[in-house]
Motif scaffolding. Sequence first.
Motif, PDB file in Angstrom:
ATOM      1  N   CYS A 131       0.879  -1.071  -0.017  1.00 19.95           N
ATOM      2  CA  CYS A 131       0.088  -0.073  -0.083  1.00 19.95           C
ATOM      3  C   CYS A 131       0.911   1.160   0.000  1.00 19.95           C
ATOM      4  O   CYS A 131       1.883   1.245   0.704  1.00 19.95           O
ATOM      5  CB  CYS A 131      -0.892  -0.003   1.188  1.00 19.95           C
ATOM      6  SG  CYS A 131      -1.954   1.465   1.216  1.00 19.95           S
ATOM      7  N   ILE A 132       0.475   2.557  -0.661  1.00 20.89           N
ATOM      8  CA  ILE A 132       1.078   3.556  -0.711  1.00 20.89           C
ATOM      9  C   ILE A 132      -0.010   4.539  -0.289  1.00 20.89           C
ATOM     10  O   ILE A 132      -0.887   4.733  -0.712  1.00 20.89           O
ATOM     11  CB  ILE A 132       1.655   3.857  -1.878  1.00 20.89           C
ATOM     12  CG1 ILE A 132       2.848   3.056  -2.323  1.00 20.89           C
ATOM     13  CG2 ILE A 132       2.492   5.238  -1.651  1.00 20.89           C
ATOM     14  CD1 ILE A 132       3.558   3.376  -3.790  1.00 20.89           C
ATOM     15  N   VAL A 133       0.594   5.263   0.767  1.00 17.17           N
ATOM     16  CA  VAL A 133      -0.467   6.304   1.485  1.00 17.17           C
ATOM     17  C   VAL A 133       0.092   7.700   1.367  1.00 17.17           C
ATOM     18  O   VAL A 133       1.176   7.673   1.654  1.00 17.17           O
ATOM     19  CB  VAL A 133      -0.565   6.020   2.939  1.00 17.17           C
ATOM     20  CG1 VAL A 133      -1.478   7.043   3.715  1.00 17.17           C
ATOM     21  CG2 VAL A 133      -1.358   4.679   3.253  1.00 17.17           C
ATOM     22  N   THR A 134      -0.764   8.526   0.672  1.00 18.83           N
ATOM     23  CA  THR A 134      -0.230  10.044   0.720  1.00 18.83           C
ATOM     24  C   THR A 134      -1.025  10.790   1.443  1.00 18.83           C
ATOM     25  O   THR A 134      -2.147  10.183   2.062  1.00 18.83           O
ATOM     26  CB  THR A 134      -0.389  10.411  -0.852  1.00 18.83           C
ATOM     27  OG1 THR A 134      -1.877  10.380  -1.399  1.00 18.83           O
ATOM     28  CG2 THR A 134       0.402   9.583  -1.766  1.00 18.83           C
ATOM     29  N   ARG A 135      -1.471  12.047   1.417  1.00 20.34           N
ATOM     30  CA  ARG A 135      -2.114  12.819   2.341  1.00 20.34           C
ATOM     31  C   ARG A 135      -3.581  12.607   1.777  1.00 20.34           C
ATOM     32  O   ARG A 135      -4.545  12.831   2.690  1.00 20.34           O
ATOM     33  CB  ARG A 135      -1.793  14.317   2.032  1.00 20.34           C
ATOM     34  CG  ARG A 135      -0.166  14.611   2.541  1.00 20.34           C
ATOM     35  CD  ARG A 135       0.049  14.651   4.035  1.00 20.34           C
ATOM     36  NE  ARG A 135       1.372  14.665   4.175  1.00 20.34           N
ATOM     37  CZ  ARG A 135       1.885  16.063   4.326  1.00 20.34           C
ATOM     38  NH1 ARG A 135       1.228  17.149   4.526  1.00 20.34           N
ATOM     39  NH2 ARG A 135       3.363  16.069   4.889  1.00 20.34           N
ATOM     40  N   ASP A 136      -4.001  12.318   0.525  1.00 16.14           N
ATOM     41  CA  ASP A 136      -5.256  12.259  -0.018  1.00 16.14           C
ATOM     42  C   ASP A 136      -5.672  10.877  -0.767  1.00 16.14           C
ATOM     43  O   ASP A 136      -6.545  10.589  -1.285  1.00 16.14           O
ATOM     44  CB  ASP A 136      -5.833  13.492  -0.850  1.00 16.14           C
ATOM     45  CG  ASP A 136      -4.761  13.589  -2.048  1.00 16.14           C
ATOM     46  OD1 ASP A 136      -3.534  12.744  -2.262  1.00 16.14           O
ATOM     47  OD2 ASP A 136      -5.264  14.436  -2.888  1.00 16.14           O
ATOM     48  N   ARG A 137      -4.576   9.979  -0.908  1.00 18.23           N
ATOM     49  CA  ARG A 137      -4.956   8.685  -1.618  1.00 18.23           C
ATOM     50  C   ARG A 137      -4.219   7.634  -0.809  1.00 18.23           C
ATOM     51  O   ARG A 137      -3.419   7.807   0.064  1.00 18.23           O
ATOM     52  CB  ARG A 137      -4.216   8.677  -3.085  1.00 18.23           C
ATOM     53  CG  ARG A 137      -4.603  10.052  -3.824  1.00 18.23           C
ATOM     54  CD  ARG A 137      -4.187   9.719  -5.387  1.00 18.23           C
ATOM     55  NE  ARG A 137      -4.422  10.883  -6.195  1.00 18.23           N
ATOM     56  CZ  ARG A 137      -4.001  10.947  -7.390  1.00 18.23           C
ATOM     57  NH1 ARG A 137      -3.355   9.772  -7.873  1.00 18.23           N
ATOM     58  NH2 ARG A 137      -3.822  12.265  -8.170  1.00 18.23           N
ATOM     59  N   ALA A 138      -4.890   6.347  -0.996  1.00 18.76           N
ATOM     60  CA  ALA A 138      -4.376   5.153  -0.146  1.00 18.76           C
ATOM     61  C   ALA A 138      -4.487   4.299  -1.503  1.00 18.76           C
ATOM     62  O   ALA A 138      -5.658   3.655  -1.574  1.00 18.76           O
ATOM     63  CB  ALA A 138      -4.858   4.757   0.930  1.00 18.76           C
ATOM     64  N   GLY A 139      -3.385   3.842  -2.126  1.00 16.25           N
ATOM     65  CA  GLY A 139      -3.378   2.660  -3.063  1.00 16.25           C
ATOM     66  C   GLY A 139      -3.081   1.412  -2.850  1.00 16.25           C
ATOM     67  O   GLY A 139      -2.063   1.168  -1.958  1.00 16.25           O
ATOM     68  N   VAL A 140      -3.762   0.338  -2.866  1.00 10.91           N
ATOM     69  CA  VAL A 140      -3.589  -1.066  -2.195  1.00 10.91           C
ATOM     70  C   VAL A 140      -3.090  -1.993  -3.818  1.00 10.91           C
ATOM     71  O   VAL A 140      -4.053  -2.151  -4.595  1.00 10.91           O
ATOM     72  CB  VAL A 140      -4.684  -1.770  -1.516  1.00 10.91           C
ATOM     73  CG1 VAL A 140      -4.220  -3.117  -1.339  1.00 10.91           C
ATOM     74  CG2 VAL A 140      -4.887  -0.930  -0.406  1.00 10.91           C
ATOM     75  N   PHE A 141      -1.878  -2.116  -4.014  1.00 15.24           N
ATOM     76  CA  PHE A 141      -1.365  -2.745  -5.179  1.00 15.24           C
ATOM     77  C   PHE A 141      -1.587  -4.187  -5.039  1.00 15.24           C
ATOM     78  O   PHE A 141      -0.803  -4.823  -4.025  1.00 15.24           O
ATOM     79  CB  PHE A 141       0.064  -2.105  -5.470  1.00 15.24           C
ATOM     80  CG  PHE A 141       0.021  -0.921  -5.538  1.00 15.24           C
ATOM     81  CD1 PHE A 141       0.767  -0.473  -6.852  1.00 15.24           C
ATOM     82  CD2 PHE A 141       0.289   0.050  -4.638  1.00 15.24           C
ATOM     83  CE1 PHE A 141       0.825   1.017  -7.085  1.00 15.24           C
ATOM     84  CE2 PHE A 141       0.323   1.432  -4.743  1.00 15.24           C
ATOM     85  CZ  PHE A 141       0.596   1.958  -6.302  1.00 15.24           C
ATOM     86  N   ILE A 142      -2.151  -4.818  -6.004  1.00 14.02           N
ATOM     87  CA  ILE A 142      -2.223  -6.213  -5.796  1.00 14.02           C
ATOM     88  C   ILE A 142      -2.217  -6.754  -7.262  1.00 14.02           C
ATOM     89  O   ILE A 142      -2.444  -6.329  -8.349  1.00 14.02           O
ATOM     90  CB  ILE A 142      -3.849  -6.713  -5.346  1.00 14.02           C
ATOM     91  CG1 ILE A 142      -4.727  -5.465  -5.730  1.00 14.02           C
ATOM     92  CG2 ILE A 142      -3.904  -6.616  -3.885  1.00 14.02           C
ATOM     93  CD1 ILE A 142      -5.361  -5.827  -7.051  1.00 14.02           C
TER      94      ILE A 142
END
Length: 604
Positions: free
Chosen positions: A67-78
Amino acid sequence: MSFQTFDDPSAGGDHAARLAALRSALAAGDLDAFIIPRADAHQGEYVSDSDARLAWLTGFTGSAGFCIVTRDRAGVFIDGRYRVQVKAQIDPAHFTPVAWPETSAAEWLREALPAGGRVGFDPWLHTRSEISRIEKGLGDSGIGLIAVSENPVDAIWTDRPEPPVGAARAHEDAIAGETAAQKRARLAAELKQSGQAAAFLSLPDSISWLLNIRGTDIPRNPIVQSFAVLSDDGQLALFADPAKFDAGLRVKLGNQVSILPPDGLTAALANLEGPVRLDAGSAPEAAFRILEAAGTEIITAPDPAILPKARKNPAELQGMRDAHRRDGAAMVRLLAWLDKQEPATLTEIDVVEKLEGFRIEQGITDVSFDTIMGSGPNGALAHYRVTRDSNRRLQNGDMVVLDSGGQYPDGTTDITRTLPMGQPPAEAVAPYTAVLRGMIAISRARFPKGVAGAHLDALARQFLWFDGKDYDHGTGHGVGAALCVHEGPVRISRISDLPLQTGMILSNEPGYYREGAFGIRIENLIIVSEAEGEPGRSMLGFETLTICPIDKRAIDIAAMSRDEILWLDDYHAWVREELSPLLDQADRDWLERATLPLAGSATA
């Protein structure tokens, strides 16, 4: 006694609140983003509860991803195995699935962050290769990777479980085929010949193999969580909780093996005299940085145990054959029992527990992974794990994917069979037959030395491809001998360029998955073996390890070639001969019917 539980590992927890707390920690640390990997410091596929950061934060429990978390996004890479599962486990209001590797971490970050963005990462949880790949992808974006000294996820995880402290035990030399002292001497001689003063080992299965020890730190994987430094004189410093080692095991390890507390690793690395060998694909980025800060010369090369461990010796191969024979008897007992039941009287958990009971009678010390028992639409989830909430009652017409294995004292098993409950659905017959033909194609393959898994992968897919179908996982993974069921570095996969060598053990498991309807997978384990070739040409092939009937009810015989039918009939004759002495009369009778020649059998 039961090894597998059916609790939902992603159940509970306020993932939105955890995400908010992490963002606050990032702001306090002047970070614009943070990378949360699935891996622990040992880069194992399976992690302890104390290292399950990705699941704790997001709810996603797959065995690969980040997962990459930014101030306004959170992407879960699968990857393709988990694109259905992730939708059921994460909150789409706060986390977004990202198709990976189609979209890389660097590509996503370039789009998500402005120039000058600061991306934090824990250098103990990423390899040098991984960090280098992201940095190269970021290129001239102005986005920088920042190694943090304290993981912000750990800082907000107030009820984090304690690290595992399972007892270590000796693995018998007779089963290992070589003493630990002999292994250390062999690898140390390689270091000396290469001009390397020491090697840093971070993979617990490499260390467990090298020292002929096994443990209980990670469920399903009989390893001892540890780091090690092997010197060119054969001495080894083992960094692991000393409480795991009793007096008898310490005596067996001998005076050349020192057991040291893990918190001494950083200082020990800083004091090493080089050149020191590190594996960029498995050693933590932190280890490279410690040595670089000390001015120590680093030699980047593979973990010295990785290939010797993958190439099983005769004793290890015999142990695997013996374990597979006992495992085959357990599987036949399960299949014979299942054929007598009315599907509607059973749930997925019933079948898992019944199979585990049969394996316990055959002497397993654990299951080798949580059993995948997917009926109907659940079978379309390649890595489905039944829970009490998802537990489905079987139905007539279901296709059932049963992927399971056991850890025996002398070997590790992994087998998949797809079983129709009664009459198979008409739409499953063609893909089932294509999957079977692909599995047979790998089993029958002959190839020159130097061929890698990437060269063979298409053999398993060809019949699906002809019909416009495919599957989103590799065809085969390496398997350990009384070790991890998923073992590197060998694979049958489009991205595996490592030449196959004798003694390597792989899975052979093509599949097909129709979301919302059914799944199909058929898996045997195979050993890379010498094969006949013309004079002057060295050839390899495969010996099949797995001993269990393949269900014939969904086969379109007309689509099979004569050679494929002969292979299946010969395989079934061998299965019958090997397993009959281990079964009672009723199960022998079932096995006799299940292994009738294909052309003369209407059902399995």
